[in-house]
Each structure stands twice: as C-alpha cells, then as structure tokens.
Motif scaffolding. Sequence first.
Motif, mmCIF file in Angstrom:
data_model
loop_
_atom_site.group_PDB
_atom_site.id
_atom_site.type_symbol
_atom_site.label_atom_id
_atom_site.label_comp_id
_atom_site.label_asym_id
_atom_site.label_seq_id
_atom_site.Cartn_x
_atom_site.Cartn_y
_atom_site.Cartn_z
ATOM 1 N N GLY A 1 0.777 -1.235 0.000
ATOM 2 C CA GLY A 1 0.000 0.000 0.000
ATOM 3 C C GLY A 1 0.804 1.277 0.000
ATOM 4 N N ASN B 1 1.184 1.806 -4.603
ATOM 5 C CA ASN B 1 -0.037 1.847 -5.413
ATOM 6 C C ASN B 1 -1.231 1.520 -4.526
ATOM 7 N N SER B 2 -1.947 2.545 -4.108
ATOM 8 C CA SER B 2 -3.106 2.343 -3.233
ATOM 9 C C SER B 2 -3.929 3.615 -3.207
ATOM 10 N N GLU B 3 -5.132 3.523 -2.661
ATOM 11 C CA GLU B 3 -5.989 4.706 -2.513
ATOM 12 C C GLU B 3 -5.336 5.712 -1.570
ATOM 13 N N ASP B 4 -4.708 5.201 -0.488
ATOM 14 C CA ASP B 4 -4.035 6.099 0.455
ATOM 15 C C ASP B 4 -2.897 6.855 -0.233
ATOM 16 N N HIS B 5 -2.167 6.179 -1.098
ATOM 17 C CA HIS B 5 -1.052 6.804 -1.812
ATOM 18 C C HIS B 5 -1.573 7.915 -2.718
ATOM 19 N N ASP B 6 -2.641 7.619 -3.453
ATOM 20 C CA ASP B 6 -3.229 8.639 -4.337
ATOM 21 C C ASP B 6 -3.754 9.823 -3.532
ATOM 22 N N LYS B 7 -4.336 9.539 -2.376
ATOM 23 C CA LYS B 7 -4.890 10.598 -1.530
ATOM 24 C C LYS B 7 -3.791 11.508 -1.003
ATOM 25 N N ARG C 1 -2.575 13.782 -3.731
ATOM 26 C CA ARG C 1 -3.574 14.798 -4.060
ATOM 27 C C ARG C 1 -3.668 15.870 -2.975
ATOM 28 N N GLU C 2 -3.707 15.447 -1.708
ATOM 29 C CA GLU C 2 -3.941 16.406 -0.627
ATOM 30 C C GLU C 2 -2.685 17.170 -0.219
ATOM 31 N N ARG D 1 5.079 10.981 -6.330
ATOM 32 C CA ARG D 1 4.761 9.618 -5.881
ATOM 33 C C ARG D 1 5.812 9.039 -4.937
#
Length: 363
Positions: free
Chosen positions: A325, A328-334, A337-338, A343
Amino acid sequence: MMRNRIICSREALENFQIVTINGKVIFEDKDRVVRIARAYSQVVKSAIKPLFDGKSIDELTKEFYDVLPNYVYLETALKQARTITDGLLDREDEKGKIIHARIRRFWFGSRGNKSDKGNRNIKFHVLEDHVLIKVKDPWGKWVFGKAYFGKEYLPLLKELEDLASKKEEGYGAVVSFKDYPMIHLQIPLWLYLKHFSSPKPNGYGLIAGFDLNSDRLNVVVINKESRVVTTKTWWYSEVVSHGFLKDKAKALRLNALSESLNFLSRIGVDYVVFEDLFLVKKRKFTRSKSGNRKVSRFAKKQLLVHGVIKGLRLGFNVILVNPKGTTNSEDHDKVMREKGFDRHTASAYLIALKGLGMLNDIK
C-alpha cells in the motif's frame, strides 16, 4: 525511549545477524586454494538444476562428495546453490519464464559454528598489523596466508578470535578471487556495533520514512502527531543511464544514504523507517527495457541492509514496515492529491506513518 534497536518481522531479522568485513589475503600456495574454489564453484553450478528438479541437499551431499570431499565446504556450497535457485524462482519476467542463472563469481565459503571454535575450515589469528589465515585443503594439509584489514578492525577481530576459542561465537568466511584473493569474514552484528557504534544525542522523537529508488532517495520526517516536519530528496539520476559502471552506481547510492542518515541525526530524528523488502518475494518486470535494466541492476535489498546497519551504528532505532500500500493504493493517491507530493515522496510519507503506527502498537 528505546535505543539502538531494530523492529521488524522475523523473516527480516534473519538478514541482520552479521556484518561482512573484507581483507586482501596473500597465500603461501595460491594454487591449492584455487583448486578448492574450482571444486566449490563446480558444485554450486552443477547443483542448481537438480535442486530445481526437487532433489534435496542431503541427496546432493552424497552425490558431490567426490568433487569436494569436505562436508562443511560442500554443505555451504549447496546452500548457496539453494539460495540462487530460490532467487530464480522468485524472478519471473512478464511472460512467466524463469530468468536463468549466470554464475561468474569464483569463490568458496565455509559456514561458521561455535562448536568448531568459530569455523572448521577457515581460521584466523590476529597479530600487530595483520591477520594470519589458514585454510583447510580437502585433499591435503592447511594452507597459510596473511590478510590485511584496516587497523580499525583488528580489536574487533581479536575479540571475535577470543570468543571463538571459547566456543562462544562462530563466524562464516568466504575467499574470493575477483582481482586478487580476498577474505570476507562474517562478524556477529552485536559485536560489530559494540566496536563501531557512535553515540547519538537524544532527539525529539521524530520519525523518518525512506523510499529507496534506483535514481533517487526520498525522505519524509514526521513528528508523533503525524505532521510533516521536512522532506528531502537525494538524487543520483546518472546511475541508471546505459553503460554506467555498476560499482560506481553502488557507491553513489550508498553515499546518498549515508548523507541522509547524517542529516537526520543533526535534526533530531530518533527513528528511521524502511520498507521490509524481505516480505517482497518477486521483482516486478515491465515491458520497458530501460525500466527492466533499472530493476535488474538495482540491488535494493543490499541498499536496505546498508541503511539498517548504518542507522544502528549512528544510534537510531530502525523500523521495517510492510510495503503493501505504500506505492499503489488509494491512500497513496490521496496523499499525493492532498499534500501535493510526488509519488516517491508520498511513499516515504506513508512508510513513516506505518513506522509511527508500529511504535504506537508496541507502547
């Protein structure tokens, strides 16, 4: 607060039990030592296919004893072949084909054992400015030589020699022949740290997450409230260019890692956090030839081991976290973004957060 400690999985801990120190050695009869290496290398190469086919080390020990008539040398060679075989099984390319082994090294080794007063086949004795070496010849008597380590290692080796003579510690040993004969002694980590650790002033409880990459090193420092204190990147982009010397690339990466740890010591970090790469079983290959070259030439686990040992030497507590995680994960994308992180910085931040979570779990 915990001091100078490694917190990691049991699988990872097994990889941080020894530190290897290297010395140039001059043998009285080099030809006899070369003969051992030729037989040892033949066993390693010849054992790989039978191990793939399911033969056991016990079966192969009997099969290859005529080639290398020394049980400890033979056992060490077969375990080396097993390690290579396991590595090949883990390294599949994108088509699912096994990557074949090309063994170019010329060496032999003997595993350590307390009951053998350190090592059955390779002994040493520390003198004022060098180390006497004797190597067991399976077809004859001992072969003697003189090894030259840095003088700073002699007190360490002297203590190890004393411990081995009392059957309190063992040490593995390898003799190699890349440019000239070298001896590589495997020192217990606790003993190495006893002689080479530096005192570190108390910090502020800060946690630093590391993202190790083939062309850069990203670090994110957080406090115990998960707030970002600082971010920093050490670049060595040139090392991934075609034709760049492997040894030079390794030196640049290790230098960047050492610089980063020295920097973190100055700003009050107490915990350094890396991904536990020993939980990752396969290398990921892509359709990109240049990308695959980066993967195959980048010894990431070697860099990790260096970072862990260097961190312990400098008085940090070292934490290894599950890498799941962090890339490549939702937490990583978040996080990207925030916080506006790239990356790799986002990965380093998530690694730091995982380290903080492990600290909170054990308190």
